[in-house]
Enzyme design. Structure first.
Site, PDB file in Angstrom:
ATOM      1  N   ALA A   9     -57.319  -7.467  27.957  1.00  0.00           N
ATOM      2  CA  ALA A   9     -58.474  -6.909  28.674  1.00  0.00           C
ATOM      3  C   ALA A   9     -58.745  -7.727  29.921  1.00  0.00           C
ATOM      4  CB  ALA A   9     -59.696  -6.897  27.749  1.00  0.00           C
ATOM      5  N   VAL A  86     -50.602  -8.359  28.843  1.00  0.00           N
ATOM      6  CA  VAL A  86     -50.965  -9.745  28.531  1.00  0.00           C
ATOM      7  C   VAL A  86     -50.402 -10.681  29.598  1.00  0.00           C
ATOM      8  CG1 VAL A  86     -51.037  -9.240  26.048  1.00  0.00           C
ATOM      9  CG2 VAL A  86     -48.929 -10.120  27.062  1.00  0.00           C
ATOM     10  N   THR A  88     -48.262 -13.315  31.648  1.00  0.00           N
ATOM     11  CA  THR A  88     -46.837 -13.697  31.723  1.00  0.00           C
ATOM     12  C   THR A  88     -46.735 -14.882  32.691  1.00  0.00           C
ATOM     13  OG1 THR A  88     -46.564 -11.979  33.432  1.00  0.00           O
ATOM     14  CG2 THR A  88     -45.840 -11.417  31.208  1.00  0.00           C
ATOM     15  N   SER A 127     -47.613  -5.542  31.933  1.00  0.00           N
ATOM     16  CA  SER A 127     -47.467  -6.868  32.538  1.00  0.00           C
ATOM     17  C   SER A 127     -46.233  -6.871  33.430  1.00  0.00           C
ATOM     18  CB  SER A 127     -47.215  -7.941  31.475  1.00  0.00           C
ATOM     19  OG  SER A 127     -48.159  -7.929  30.459  1.00  0.00           O
ATOM     20  N   ALA A 219     -41.283  -5.621  44.982  1.00  0.00           N
ATOM     21  CA  ALA A 219     -42.443  -5.230  45.809  1.00  0.00           C
ATOM     22  C   ALA A 219     -43.300  -6.463  46.125  1.00  0.00           C
ATOM     23  CB  ALA A 219     -43.270  -4.166  45.089  1.00  0.00           C
ATOM     24  N   ASN A 220     -43.569  -7.282  45.108  1.00  0.00           N
ATOM     25  CA  ASN A 220     -44.392  -8.469  45.367  1.00  0.00           C
ATOM     26  C   ASN A 220     -43.669  -9.459  46.280  1.00  0.00           C
ATOM     27  OD1 ASN A 220     -46.640  -7.642  44.071  1.00  0.00           O
ATOM     28  ND2 ASN A 220     -46.514  -9.042  42.342  1.00  0.00           N
ATOM     29  N   CYS A 272     -50.158 -13.668  41.134  1.00  0.00           N
ATOM     30  CA  CYS A 272     -48.825 -13.076  40.978  1.00  0.00           C
ATOM     31  C   CYS A 272     -47.756 -13.401  42.016  1.00  0.00           C
ATOM     32  CB  CYS A 272     -48.962 -11.564  40.862  1.00  0.00           C
ATOM     33  SG  CYS A 272     -49.830 -11.116  39.355  1.00  0.00           S
ATOM     34  N   PHE A 334     -59.266 -16.344  45.951  1.00  0.00           N
ATOM     35  CA  PHE A 334     -57.979 -16.246  46.664  1.00  0.00           C
ATOM     36  C   PHE A 334     -57.977 -15.167  47.727  1.00  0.00           C
ATOM     37  CE2 PHE A 334     -55.404 -12.578  45.313  1.00  0.00           C
ATOM     38  CZ  PHE A 334     -56.139 -12.076  44.246  1.00  0.00           C
TER      39      PHE A 334
HETATM   40  N1  LIG Z   1     -54.014  -9.546  38.384  1.00  0.00           N
HETATM   41  C1  LIG Z   1     -53.396  -8.601  39.053  1.00  0.00           C
HETATM   42  O1  LIG Z   1     -53.862  -8.154  40.097  1.00  0.00           O
HETATM   43  C2  LIG Z   1     -52.112  -8.033  38.572  1.00  0.00           C
HETATM   44  C3  LIG Z   1     -51.463  -8.566  37.460  1.00  0.00           C
HETATM   45  N2  LIG Z   1     -50.292  -8.014  37.020  1.00  0.00           N
HETATM   46  C4  LIG Z   1     -49.631  -8.520  35.822  1.00  0.00           C
HETATM   47  O2  LIG Z   1     -50.375  -8.073  34.687  1.00  0.00           O
HETATM   48  C5  LIG Z   1     -50.322  -9.042  33.624  1.00  0.00           C
HETATM   49  C6  LIG Z   1     -51.737  -9.419  33.215  1.00  0.00           C
HETATM   50  O3  LIG Z   1     -52.378  -9.967  34.343  1.00  0.00           O
HETATM   51  P1  LIG Z   1     -53.955 -10.138  34.390  1.00  0.00           P
HETATM   52  O4  LIG Z   1     -54.610  -8.929  33.852  1.00  0.00           O
HETATM   53  O5  LIG Z   1     -54.277 -10.589  35.769  1.00  0.00           O
HETATM   54  O6  LIG Z   1     -54.146 -11.356  33.373  1.00  0.00           O
HETATM   55  P2  LIG Z   1     -55.475 -11.796  32.608  1.00  0.00           P
HETATM   56  O7  LIG Z   1     -55.321 -13.205  32.228  1.00  0.00           O
HETATM   57  O8  LIG Z   1     -56.677 -11.401  33.417  1.00  0.00           O
HETATM   58  O9  LIG Z   1     -55.476 -10.868  31.292  1.00  0.00           O
HETATM   59  C7  LIG Z   1     -54.569 -10.993  30.259  1.00  0.00           C
HETATM   60  C8  LIG Z   1     -55.330 -10.858  28.947  1.00  0.00           C
HETATM   61  O10 LIG Z   1     -54.389 -10.766  27.872  1.00  0.00           O
HETATM   62  C9  LIG Z   1     -54.991 -11.378  26.728  1.00  0.00           C
HETATM   63  N3  LIG Z   1     -53.950 -11.634  25.749  1.00  0.00           N
HETATM   64  C10 LIG Z   1     -52.958 -12.559  25.755  1.00  0.00           C
HETATM   65  N4  LIG Z   1     -52.172 -12.429  24.681  1.00  0.00           N
HETATM   66  C11 LIG Z   1     -52.657 -11.388  23.962  1.00  0.00           C
HETATM   67  C12 LIG Z   1     -52.262 -10.750  22.752  1.00  0.00           C
HETATM   68  N5  LIG Z   1     -51.191 -11.157  22.083  1.00  0.00           N
HETATM   69  N6  LIG Z   1     -53.009  -9.714  22.301  1.00  0.00           N
HETATM   70  C13 LIG Z   1     -54.097  -9.283  22.973  1.00  0.00           C
HETATM   71  N7  LIG Z   1     -54.512  -9.844  24.138  1.00  0.00           N
HETATM   72  C14 LIG Z   1     -53.795 -10.874  24.625  1.00  0.00           C
HETATM   73  C15 LIG Z   1     -55.672 -12.596  27.294  1.00  0.00           C
HETATM   74  O11 LIG Z   1     -56.664 -13.122  26.439  1.00  0.00           O
HETATM   75  C16 LIG Z   1     -56.228 -12.053  28.621  1.00  0.00           C
HETATM   76  O12 LIG Z   1     -57.568 -11.614  28.480  1.00  0.00           O
HETATM   77  C17 LIG Z   1     -49.492 -10.192  34.168  1.00  0.00           C
HETATM   78  O13 LIG Z   1     -48.165  -9.998  33.784  1.00  0.00           O
HETATM   79  C18 LIG Z   1     -49.591 -10.019  35.681  1.00  0.00           C
HETATM   80  O14 LIG Z   1     -48.464 -10.520  36.335  1.00  0.00           O
HETATM   81  C19 LIG Z   1     -49.747  -6.919  37.637  1.00  0.00           C
HETATM   82  C20 LIG Z   1     -50.358  -6.344  38.719  1.00  0.00           C
HETATM   83  C21 LIG Z   1     -51.595  -6.848  39.264  1.00  0.00           C
HETATM   84  O1  LIG Z   2     -48.841  -8.060  41.109  1.00  0.00           O
HETATM   85  C1  LIG Z   2     -49.941  -8.354  41.509  1.00  0.00           C
HETATM   86  O2  LIG Z   2     -50.686  -9.194  41.001  1.00  0.00           O
HETATM   87  C2  LIG Z   2     -50.517  -7.723  42.744  1.00  0.00           C
HETATM   88  O3  LIG Z   2     -50.344  -8.713  43.791  1.00  0.00           O
HETATM   89  C3  LIG Z   2     -50.890  -8.348  45.048  1.00  0.00           C
HETATM   90  O4  LIG Z   2     -52.280  -8.106  44.936  1.00  0.00           O
HETATM   91  P1  LIG Z   2     -53.349  -9.288  44.944  1.00  0.00           P
HETATM   92  O5  LIG Z   2     -52.669 -10.585  44.693  1.00  0.00           O
HETATM   93  O6  LIG Z   2     -54.441  -8.890  44.049  1.00  0.00           O
HETATM   94  O7  LIG Z   2     -53.959  -9.283  46.427  1.00  0.00           O
HETATM   95  P2  LIG Z   2     -53.304  -9.129  47.878  1.00  0.00           P
HETATM   96  O8  LIG Z   2     -54.187  -8.279  48.683  1.00  0.00           O
HETATM   97  O9  LIG Z   2     -51.888  -8.761  47.823  1.00  0.00           O
HETATM   98  O10 LIG Z   2     -53.430 -10.609  48.464  1.00  0.00           O
HETATM   99  C4  LIG Z   2     -52.633 -11.664  47.963  1.00  0.00           C
HETATM  100  C5  LIG Z   2     -52.844 -12.891  48.822  1.00  0.00           C
HETATM  101  O11 LIG Z   2     -52.256 -12.721  50.116  1.00  0.00           O
HETATM  102  C6  LIG Z   2     -53.211 -12.992  51.126  1.00  0.00           C
HETATM  103  N1  LIG Z   2     -52.911 -12.147  52.300  1.00  0.00           N
HETATM  104  C7  LIG Z   2     -52.814 -10.796  52.154  1.00  0.00           C
HETATM  105  C8  LIG Z   2     -52.498 -10.006  53.230  1.00  0.00           C
HETATM  106  C9  LIG Z   2     -52.266 -10.589  54.489  1.00  0.00           C
HETATM  107  O12 LIG Z   2     -51.965  -9.922  55.507  1.00  0.00           O
HETATM  108  N2  LIG Z   2     -52.355 -11.939  54.596  1.00  0.00           N
HETATM  109  C10 LIG Z   2     -52.673 -12.744  53.523  1.00  0.00           C
HETATM  110  O13 LIG Z   2     -52.729 -13.974  53.667  1.00  0.00           O
HETATM  111  C11 LIG Z   2     -54.555 -12.685  50.475  1.00  0.00           C
HETATM  112  O14 LIG Z   2     -55.613 -13.311  51.148  1.00  0.00           O
HETATM  113  C12 LIG Z   2     -54.321 -13.220  49.087  1.00  0.00           C
HETATM  114  O15 LIG Z   2     -54.505 -14.607  49.054  1.00  0.00           O
HETATM  115  C13 LIG Z   2     -50.234  -7.049  45.520  1.00  0.00           C
HETATM  116  O16 LIG Z   2     -50.846  -6.641  46.751  1.00  0.00           O
HETATM  117  C14 LIG Z   2     -50.393  -5.944  44.477  1.00  0.00           C
HETATM  118  O17 LIG Z   2     -49.688  -4.778  44.900  1.00  0.00           O
HETATM  119  C15 LIG Z   2     -49.824  -6.436  43.140  1.00  0.00           C
HETATM  120  O18 LIG Z   2     -50.034  -5.465  42.142  1.00  0.00           O
END
Ligand SMILES: NC(=O)C1=CN([C@@H]2O[C@H](COP(=O)(O)OP(=O)(O)OC[C@H]3O[C@@H](n4cnc5c(N)ncnc54)[C@H](O)[C@@H]3O)[C@@H](O)[C@H]2O)C=CC1
Ligand SMILES: O=C(O)[C@H]1O[C@H](OP(=O)(O)OP(=O)(O)OC[C@H]2O[C@@H](n3ccc(=O)[nH]c3=O)[C@H](O)[C@@H]2O)[C@H](O)[C@@H](O)[C@@H]1O
Length: 480
Positions: A9, A86, A88, A127, A219-220, A272, A334
């Site tokens: 969550a 969850v 990673t 994830s 993409a990232n 990420c 960030f």
């Molecule tokens: N934060 C972002 O903007 C993005 C993150 N991701 C990916 O999504 C994944 C999750 O990222 P976030 O949501 O940011 O992390 P987060 O740390 O906010 O959430 C992960 C949650 O999973 C829970 N968890 C861990 N093990 C578990 C289990 N076995 N059963 C149930 N819950 C469990 C944790 O307690 C935590 O609340 C990562 O792989 C990340 O790379 C992908 C796109 C965007």
């Molecule tokens: O996998 C992920 O976690 C996500 O990572 C990024 O999203 P996020 O990290 O939430 O935010 P961004 O807007 O991408 O910014 C990332 C960092 O780059 C910086 N940034 C962004 C854009 C820019 O032009 N310059 C710059 O310094 C931001 O300030 C921030 O620190 C990607 O944009 C998402 O598509 C992806 O799903």
């Protein structure tokens, strides 16, 4: 009614599932987590994450089609589709430490699903995972399968924090990877049907599993590479008198390049970009591709360079020492519109300044003192584990104070550093800030949010990333 359960969550699981529940009234969504506190917060008025628009979406469907629970096994066993969202994090020990993804949380989730499932399930990788993870997950799930059919899909998430709801309502694309078998394709279709409720069909891309897994890392890496490219240019701009904003505009006008994601900054942060690129580097190395690994590693190296270059600018401008001087830090998250501090550039900048014995006063509209103290005391990569498993109550960093007011933070300071591009920092009364600072008063803008010309008129000595240098800074070395 289709039943969905999401493990995790967090920043992805919470908003993504809230939007699915909001858009699909005939789907029941239960988000579960091992963190009791996080689930309690999702069920309260104070959601555990700050994301514009999220409150409204949650309020409209919580208790109707959207539920948050700690009863993981019950909801997993009842679900048709299980999303796994969850953590990673980057491994900190053992094989691949500092690069490879730590799949501990994923593996324990998969083992639990295998144990409690009594009916066929579609298991969705939400994830971000290394390419080929689905193969390992399949082995875990089918090892004790009791005749149950598990279909693994890869459905990586592309939302960005701060714009998550907007991104989920109107995604550039939804990517679904599955096995090319009839059962695999049936599972792909079932997930496609969920998204097709609100996402136009031509934006739902289906691929094989490995393409979907790798596309997310790619993409990232591409996004981060654009920032590092611009940040590399910002150093050259400072050395030559070019203006990085003008260069970015001119470059971005080429429709093949495009204008987005070309803002020079103090360095990218977030949970990420670094983690996923390190993961990509590791995968390249494991596949005998050192040149490719080296290419992507440079994106991180330039990001680290940008952060230390910023610290060096601050210290060298202020007579080569900040020892005992008060430095105000405006912005710790960030990026703007989030309270997330994972891998924020502010951590490295603050640690750099603390290394030179500065006294730091921090203001961020969304980040608490407790979070800042934890961040500054934590070891690298520990921040990406579930919050309740992170090191608890670190001793406070004494040279750091946290305020809830930008003017208070800057009062009596020798220098101000802007490290997050919060809109409110554009509107501050900089004359008032200047009047209450020590002189000469320095302002270091790591996000190019202020107009350096206007601030120089007030009397500030201004450093803006990639902009023509103040006369004061011209003869100072950028890197020492
Ligand atoms: N934060 C972002 O903007 C993005 C993150 N991701 C990916 O999504 C994944 C999750 O990222 P976030 O949501 O940011 O992390 P987060 O740390 O906010 O959430 C992960 C949650 O999973 C829970 N968890 C861990 N093990 C578990 C289990 N076995 N059963 C149930 N819950 C469990 C944790 O307690 C935590 O609340 C990562 O792989 C990340 O790379 C992908 C796109 C965007
Ligand atoms: O996998 C992920 O976690 C996500 O990572 C990024 O999203 P996020 O990290 O939430 O935010 P961004 O807007 O991408 O910014 C990332 C960092 O780059 C910086 N940034 C962004 C854009 C820019 O032009 N310059 C710059 O310094 C931001 O300030 C921030 O620190 C990607 O944009 C998402 O598509 C992806 O799903």
């Amino acid at each position: 009614m289709v039943k969905i359960c999401c493990l995790g969550a967090g920043y992805v699981g919470g908003p993504t599932m809230a939007v699915i529940a909001f858009k699909c009234p005939n789907v029941e969504v239960v988000v579960v987590d091992i963190s009791v506190a996080r689930i309690a917060a999702w069920n309260s008025d104070q959601l555990p994450i700050y994301e514009p628009g999220l409150d409204d979406v949650v309020k409209q469907c919580r208790g109707k089609t959207l539920f948050f629970s700690t009863d993981i096994e019950k909801h997993v066993s009842e679900a048709d589709i299980i999303f796994v969202s969850v953590n990673t994090p980057t491994k900190t020990r053992g094989l691949g430490a500092g690069k490879a993804a730590d799949l501990t949380y994923w593996e324990s989730a998969a083992r639990m699903i295998a144990d409690v499932a009594k009916s066929d399930k579609i298991v969705v990788e939400k994830s971000t995972v290394p390419v080929k993870t689905a193969e390992a997950i399949e082995k875990i799930l089918t090892h004790n399968s009791k005749g149950i059919n598990f279909q693994i899909l890869s459905n990586p998430e592309f939302l960005a924090e701060g714009t998550a709801i907007q991104d989920l309502f109107n995604p550039d694309r939804v990517l679904i990877g599955g096995r090319e078998t009839p059962e695999g394709q049936k599972a792909v279709q079932a997930l496609k049907d969920v998204y097709a409720t609100w996402v136009p069909e031509d934006r739902i891309i289906t691929t094989n599993l490995w393409s979907a897994e790798l596309s997310k890392l790619a993409a990232n890496a591409f996004l981060a590479q654009r920032i590092s490219s611009m940040n590399a240019m910002s150093a050259l701009c400072e050395a030559t008198g070019a203006n990085v904003s003008e260069v970015a505009y001119a470059v971005g006008k080429d429709t093949r390049i495009g204008p987005k994601f070309l803002n020079a900054s103090v360095g990218f942060g977030g949970s990420c970009f670094q983690k996923d690129i390190l993961n990509l580097v590791y995968i390249c190395e494991c596949n005998g591709l050192p040149e490719v690994a080296h290419y992507w590693k440079q994106v991180i190296k330039i990001n680290d360079y940008q952060k230390s270059r910023f610290v060096n600018r601050v210290v060298s401008s202020m007579f080569n020492t900040v020892s005992g001087k008060k430095i105000a830090v405006l912005g710790f998250a960030f990026k703007k519109d989030t309270g997330d501090t994972r891998e924020t550039a502010a951590i490295d900048v603050c640690k750099g300044l603390l290394g030179d014995k500065a006294k730091i006063s921090i203001y961020d509209p969304q980040v608490t003192e407790d979070q800042i103290q934890r961040d500054l005391s934590m070891n690298k990569f520990d921040w990406d584990h579930p919050i309740h498993l992170q090191p608890m109550s670190p001793s406070a960093v004494k040279q750091v104070t946290v305020t809830w007011d930008a003017y208070e933070a800057a009062k009596g300071a020798h220098g101000v550093c802007i490290l997050t591009e919060w809109d409110e920092f554009k509107q501050l009364d900089y004359k008032k800030i200047y009047d209450n600072m020590q002189k000469p008063a320095f302002l270091f803008d790591g996000r190019n949010v202020v107009d350096p010309v206007k601030l120089r008129e007030i009397g500030f000595i201004v450093y803006s990333i990639g902009k023509p240098l103040d006369a004061w800074l011209k003869d100072m070395p950028a890197m020492i």
